[in-house]
Design a protein around this motif. Structure first.
Motif, PDB file in Angstrom:
ATOM      1  N   ALA A  22       0.833  -1.207   0.000  1.00 15.93           N
ATOM      2  CA  ALA A  22       0.000   0.000   0.000  1.00 15.93           C
ATOM      3  C   ALA A  22       0.868   1.258   0.000  1.00 15.93           C
ATOM      4  O   ALA A  22       0.569   2.227  -0.701  1.00 15.93           O
ATOM      5  CB  ALA A  22      -0.943  -0.017   1.201  1.00 15.93           C
ATOM      6  N   ALA A  23       1.958   1.233   0.753  1.00 13.79           N
ATOM      7  CA  ALA A  23       2.857   2.385   0.799  1.00 13.79           C
ATOM      8  C   ALA A  23       3.557   2.591  -0.551  1.00 13.79           C
ATOM      9  O   ALA A  23       3.726   3.720  -1.002  1.00 13.79           O
ATOM     10  CB  ALA A  23       3.881   2.207   1.910  1.00 13.79           C
ATOM     11  N   ILE A  24       3.952   1.503  -1.200  1.00 12.92           N
ATOM     12  CA  ILE A  24       4.579   1.603  -2.517  1.00 12.92           C
ATOM     13  C   ILE A  24       3.627   2.263  -3.510  1.00 12.92           C
ATOM     14  O   ILE A  24       4.023   3.146  -4.270  1.00 12.92           O
ATOM     15  CB  ILE A  24       5.030   0.204  -3.003  1.00 12.92           C
ATOM     16  CG1 ILE A  24       6.251  -0.257  -2.197  1.00 12.92           C
ATOM     17  CG2 ILE A  24       5.330   0.202  -4.501  1.00 12.92           C
ATOM     18  CD1 ILE A  24       6.615  -1.709  -2.387  1.00 12.92           C
ATOM     19  N   VAL A  25       2.375   1.866  -3.484  1.00  6.10           N
ATOM     20  CA  VAL A  25       1.380   2.442  -4.396  1.00  6.10           C
ATOM     21  C   VAL A  25       1.212   3.939  -4.131  1.00  6.10           C
ATOM     22  O   VAL A  25       1.056   4.728  -5.059  1.00  6.10           O
ATOM     23  CB  VAL A  25       0.044   1.677  -4.290  1.00  6.10           C
ATOM     24  CG1 VAL A  25      -1.072   2.398  -5.030  1.00  6.10           C
ATOM     25  CG2 VAL A  25       0.203   0.248  -4.812  1.00  6.10           C
ATOM     26  N   ARG A  26       1.262   4.347  -2.858  1.00  3.26           N
ATOM     27  CA  ARG A  26       1.126   5.762  -2.508  1.00  3.26           C
ATOM     28  C   ARG A  26       2.342   6.586  -2.921  1.00  3.26           C
ATOM     29  O   ARG A  26       2.216   7.729  -3.344  1.00  3.26           O
ATOM     30  CB  ARG A  26       0.935   5.929  -0.993  1.00  3.26           C
ATOM     31  CG  ARG A  26      -0.454   5.770  -0.490  1.00  3.26           C
ATOM     32  CD  ARG A  26      -0.608   6.251   0.954  1.00  3.26           C
ATOM     33  NE  ARG A  26       0.459   5.836   1.855  1.00  3.26           N
ATOM     34  CZ  ARG A  26       0.508   4.664   2.502  1.00  3.26           C
ATOM     35  NH1 ARG A  26      -0.458   3.773   2.329  1.00  3.26           N
ATOM     36  NH2 ARG A  26       1.492   4.381   3.309  1.00  3.26           N
ATOM     37  N   VAL A  27       3.540   6.025  -2.776  1.00  2.00           N
ATOM     38  CA  VAL A  27       4.779   6.785  -2.929  1.00  2.00           C
ATOM     39  C   VAL A  27       5.325   6.759  -4.353  1.00  2.00           C
ATOM     40  O   VAL A  27       5.882   7.745  -4.821  1.00  2.00           O
ATOM     41  CB  VAL A  27       5.840   6.276  -1.922  1.00  2.00           C
ATOM     42  CG1 VAL A  27       7.186   6.924  -2.144  1.00  2.00           C
ATOM     43  CG2 VAL A  27       5.360   6.523  -0.491  1.00  2.00           C
ATOM     44  N   HIS A  44       5.509  -1.446  -9.483  1.00  2.00           N
ATOM     45  CA  HIS A  44       5.220  -1.757  -8.084  1.00  2.00           C
ATOM     46  C   HIS A  44       5.623  -3.169  -7.684  1.00  2.00           C
ATOM     47  O   HIS A  44       6.190  -3.368  -6.609  1.00  2.00           O
ATOM     48  CB  HIS A  44       3.732  -1.534  -7.794  1.00  2.00           C
ATOM     49  CG  HIS A  44       3.325  -0.097  -7.858  1.00  2.00           C
ATOM     50  ND1 HIS A  44       2.018   0.283  -8.033  1.00  2.00           N
ATOM     51  CD2 HIS A  44       4.038   1.053  -7.787  1.00  2.00           C
ATOM     52  CE1 HIS A  44       1.951   1.610  -8.044  1.00  2.00           C
ATOM     53  NE2 HIS A  44       3.162   2.092  -7.917  1.00  2.00           N
ATOM     54  N   ASP A  45       5.337  -4.167  -8.522  1.00  2.00           N
ATOM     55  CA  ASP A  45       5.654  -5.553  -8.169  1.00  2.00           C
ATOM     56  C   ASP A  45       7.149  -5.763  -7.984  1.00  2.00           C
ATOM     57  O   ASP A  45       7.580  -6.381  -7.004  1.00  2.00           O
ATOM     58  CB  ASP A  45       5.132  -6.523  -9.237  1.00  2.00           C
ATOM     59  CG  ASP A  45       3.619  -6.612  -9.273  1.00  2.00           C
ATOM     60  OD1 ASP A  45       2.959  -6.210  -8.289  1.00  2.00           O
ATOM     61  OD2 ASP A  45       3.088  -7.088 -10.303  1.00  2.00           O
ATOM     62  N   GLU A  46       7.944  -5.256  -8.920  1.00  2.00           N
ATOM     63  CA  GLU A  46       9.389  -5.452  -8.838  1.00  2.00           C
ATOM     64  C   GLU A  46      10.010  -4.636  -7.705  1.00  2.00           C
ATOM     65  O   GLU A  46      10.932  -5.105  -7.035  1.00  2.00           O
ATOM     66  CB  GLU A  46      10.047  -5.117 -10.175  1.00  2.00           C
ATOM     67  CG  GLU A  46       9.706  -6.116 -11.263  1.00  2.00           C
ATOM     68  CD  GLU A  46      10.380  -5.810 -12.592  1.00  2.00           C
ATOM     69  OE1 GLU A  46      11.335  -4.991 -12.638  1.00  2.00           O
ATOM     70  OE2 GLU A  46       9.957  -6.403 -13.608  1.00  2.00           O
TER      71      GLU A  46
END
Length: 116
Positions: A22-27, A44-46
């Motif tokens: 969730a943080a990766i998607v936000r940042v 995002h996945d990698e």
């Protein structure tokens, strides 16, 4: 710029997989790229897999900001430290992040101090 750097380092320190994702998607933007001497990933996945791998390699260690971020336009550079919580850093590096509409689109990472 300070806020995005704080959020970025928090992503690297988030060990719960769902919270980290969730943080990766936000940042990060959806097609964000991260490149350092040890990995080159995109999306995002990698990025998630790369961070999880770093956490597995250094369990219990944390990323900390060292000094003040230096930014202008849509880019920021900052020095970070990695080591056990409350102890001297074992790894020191700096990253340059390029923003795209307030989120990170590209990161160029450099390692200044690594263990022998």
């Amino acid at each position: 710029m300070n806020e995005i750097v704080t959020q970025y380092l928090a992503v690297w320190n988030t060990t719960d997989p769902a919270a980290r994702r969730a943080a990766i998607v936000r940042v990060f933007t959806a097609d964000a790229e991260y490149t350092d001497p040890l990995m080159a990933v995109r999306g995002h996945d990698e990025i998630d897999a790369g961070i999880a791998a770093a956490q597995a390699q250094f369990p219990g260690w944390e990323f900390r900001l060292a000094g003040e971020p230096d930014g202008h336009h849509d880019q920021v550079r900052f020095t970070w430290e990695l080591g056990p919580a409350g102890a001297a850093p074992v790894v020191v590096g700096f990253d340059v992040a390029v923003l795209d509409q307030g989120r990170i689109g590209t990161v160029y990472g450099f390692l200044d101090q690594v263990p022998a």
